[in-house]
Design a protein around this motif. Structure first.
Motif, PDB file in Angstrom:
ATOM      1  N   LEU A   5      47.052   3.645  27.788  1.00 11.71           N
ATOM      2  CA  LEU A   5      46.027   3.366  28.924  1.00 11.71           C
ATOM      3  C   LEU A   5      44.762   3.493  28.367  1.00 11.71           C
ATOM      4  N   ILE A   6      44.295   4.723  27.887  1.00  9.22           N
ATOM      5  CA  ILE A   6      43.000   4.905  27.456  1.00  9.22           C
ATOM      6  C   ILE A   6      42.714   4.111  26.470  1.00  9.22           C
ATOM      7  N   GLY A   7      43.574   3.627  25.427  1.00  9.96           N
ATOM      8  CA  GLY A   7      42.933   3.061  24.398  1.00  9.96           C
ATOM      9  C   GLY A   7      42.930   1.368  24.739  1.00  9.96           C
ATOM     10  N   LEU A   8      43.501   0.992  25.747  1.00  8.30           N
ATOM     11  CA  LEU A   8      43.387  -0.238  26.466  1.00  8.30           C
ATOM     12  C   LEU A   8      41.970  -0.088  27.305  1.00  8.30           C
ATOM     13  N   GLU A   9      41.510   0.782  27.733  1.00 10.96           N
ATOM     14  CA  GLU A   9      40.296   0.832  28.485  1.00 10.96           C
ATOM     15  C   GLU A   9      39.140   0.862  27.368  1.00 10.96           C
ATOM     16  N   LEU A  10      39.486   1.742  26.408  1.00  5.56           N
ATOM     17  CA  LEU A  10      38.430   1.616  25.366  1.00  5.56           C
ATOM     18  C   LEU A  10      38.366   0.211  24.657  1.00  5.56           C
ATOM     19  N   ALA A  11      39.278  -0.349  24.480  1.00  7.44           N
ATOM     20  CA  ALA A  11      39.244  -1.869  23.918  1.00  7.44           C
ATOM     21  C   ALA A  11      38.421  -2.890  24.772  1.00  7.44           C
ATOM     22  N   GLY A  12      38.792  -2.497  26.036  1.00 11.57           N
ATOM     23  CA  GLY A  12      37.814  -3.332  27.046  1.00 11.57           C
ATOM     24  C   GLY A  12      36.233  -2.809  27.293  1.00 11.57           C
ATOM     25  N   ALA A  13      36.037  -1.647  27.151  1.00 11.47           N
ATOM     26  CA  ALA A  13      34.711  -1.073  27.258  1.00 11.47           C
ATOM     27  C   ALA A  13      34.010  -1.230  25.705  1.00 11.47           C
ATOM     28  N   ARG A  14      34.850  -1.682  24.759  1.00  8.77           N
ATOM     29  CA  ARG A  14      34.102  -1.559  23.348  1.00  8.77           C
ATOM     30  C   ARG A  14      32.342  -1.970  23.408  1.00  8.77           C
ATOM     31  N   ALA A  15      32.047  -2.918  24.165  1.00  5.92           N
ATOM     32  CA  ALA A  15      30.734  -3.381  24.256  1.00  5.92           C
ATOM     33  C   ALA A  15      29.727  -2.327  24.882  1.00  5.92           C
ATOM     34  N   TYR A  16      30.394  -1.346  25.553  1.00  8.93           N
ATOM     35  CA  TYR A  16      29.673  -0.526  25.953  1.00  8.93           C
ATOM     36  C   TYR A  16      29.125   0.570  25.003  1.00  8.93           C
ATOM     37  N   TRP A  17      30.530   1.046  24.464  1.00  4.82           N
ATOM     38  CA  TRP A  17      30.389   2.568  23.468  1.00  4.82           C
ATOM     39  C   TRP A  17      30.075   2.086  22.005  1.00  4.82           C
ATOM     40  N   LEU A  18      30.285   1.222  21.642  1.00  5.15           N
ATOM     41  CA  LEU A  18      30.142   0.861  20.269  1.00  5.15           C
ATOM     42  C   LEU A  18      28.648   0.899  19.860  1.00  5.15           C
ATOM     43  N   GLY A  19      28.432   1.864  18.876  1.00  2.00           N
ATOM     44  CA  GLY A  19      26.978   2.168  18.243  1.00  2.00           C
ATOM     45  C   GLY A  19      26.098   2.780  19.225  1.00  2.00           C
ATOM     46  N   ARG A  20      26.741   3.527  20.512  1.00  2.00           N
ATOM     47  CA  ARG A  20      25.664   4.211  21.154  1.00  2.00           C
ATOM     48  C   ARG A  20      26.168   5.535  21.519  1.00  2.00           C
ATOM     49  N   GLU A  21      25.102   6.367  22.106  1.00  2.00           N
ATOM     50  CA  GLU A  21      25.300   7.481  22.393  1.00  2.00           C
ATOM     51  C   GLU A  21      26.163   7.635  23.636  1.00  2.00           C
ATOM     52  N   VAL A  22      27.276   8.585  23.868  1.00  2.00           N
ATOM     53  CA  VAL A  22      28.073   8.460  24.909  1.00  2.00           C
ATOM     54  C   VAL A  22      28.418   9.633  25.497  1.00  2.00           C
ATOM     55  N   VAL A  23      28.178   9.711  26.951  1.00  4.16           N
ATOM     56  CA  VAL A  23      28.230  11.066  27.663  1.00  4.16           C
ATOM     57  C   VAL A  23      29.627  10.702  28.725  1.00  4.16           C
ATOM     58  N   ILE A  24      30.307  11.639  28.671  1.00  3.61           N
ATOM     59  CA  ILE A  24      31.455  11.524  29.436  1.00  3.61           C
ATOM     60  C   ILE A  24      31.085  12.350  30.784  1.00  3.61           C
ATOM     61  N   LEU A  25      30.923  12.040  31.828  1.00  5.29           N
ATOM     62  CA  LEU A  25      30.452  12.737  33.073  1.00  5.29           C
ATOM     63  C   LEU A  25      31.692  12.972  33.848  1.00  5.29           C
ATOM     64  N   SER A  26      32.209  13.949  33.796  1.00  2.01           N
ATOM     65  CA  SER A  26      33.691  14.239  34.528  1.00  2.01           C
ATOM     66  C   SER A  26      33.882  15.562  34.555  1.00  2.01           C
TER      67      SER A  26
END
Length: 179
Positions: A117-138
């Motif tokens: 499930l998380i891998g599927l989401e990461l594949a769908g959100a790749r345009a967001y996180w690829l090459g960027r600084e990421v903060v997980i707010l949770s």
């Protein structure tokens, strides 16, 4: 955005120079691209809700009761589904079948489900996180799994409490309405 906007506003109050992506994770996840203190774009996913529902519903419920992380199984599932997202429905059926045939540990079933499930989401959100600084707010117990999935893709994500930033965001709203 189901409250993510409030948490993001609070985070940006604490880190006004942040330029990157925030993954706000609660009952759903929202990936927000932040630039110049603004949300440039966002995309939401129901992954946490799907995990809860699939874990509680037959035929997967008995195969995923453990909840402990089998790191190798999780990592393999993330990589498999990111490379071939079309396998997710078959892979879910395999979790149930494997539990029936071999009686594997429920940790392995849960780890595979979460990795898929998380891998599927990461594949769908790749345009967001690829090459960027990421903060997980949770404050979700799933946050470390998201960080682990991103780490498998070569990205180190920061993890900060959502609760504290929601309070700060609400205070910003209260201050703005009082003005």
């Amino acid at each position: 955005m189901q409250g993510a906007e409030t948490a993001i506003a609070g985070y940006l109050q604490a880190a006004p120079e942040f330029d990157g992506v925030i993954c706000c994770l609660d009952a759903q996840s929202t990936w927000a691209h932040i630039s110049a203190r603004e949300v440039v774009s966002f995309q939401s996913f129901l992954t946490p809700m799907m995990a809860t529902q699939l874990s509680a519903t037959a035929p997967l419920s008995k195969a995923v009761l453990g909840g402990g992380l089998d790191e190798d199984t999780f990592d393999a599932a993330v990589n498999d589904v990111m490379a071939r997202p079309q396998i997710v429905a078959t892979a879910l059926a395999e979790i149930s079948a494997q539990a029936t045939i071999d009686s594997p540990t429920t940790d392995a079933g849960w780890s595979r489900l979460m990795g898929l499930l998380i891998g599927l989401e990461l594949a769908g959100a790749r345009a967001y996180w690829l090459g960027r600084e990421v903060v997980i707010l949770s404050d979700s117990p799933l946050a470390p799994l998201y960080a682990r999935g991103l780490a498998a893709q070569g990205l180190t994500a920061s993890h900060v409490s959502r609760r504290d930033h929601v309070r700060a965001g609400l205070q910003l709203c209260a201050d703005a309405s009082a003005s």
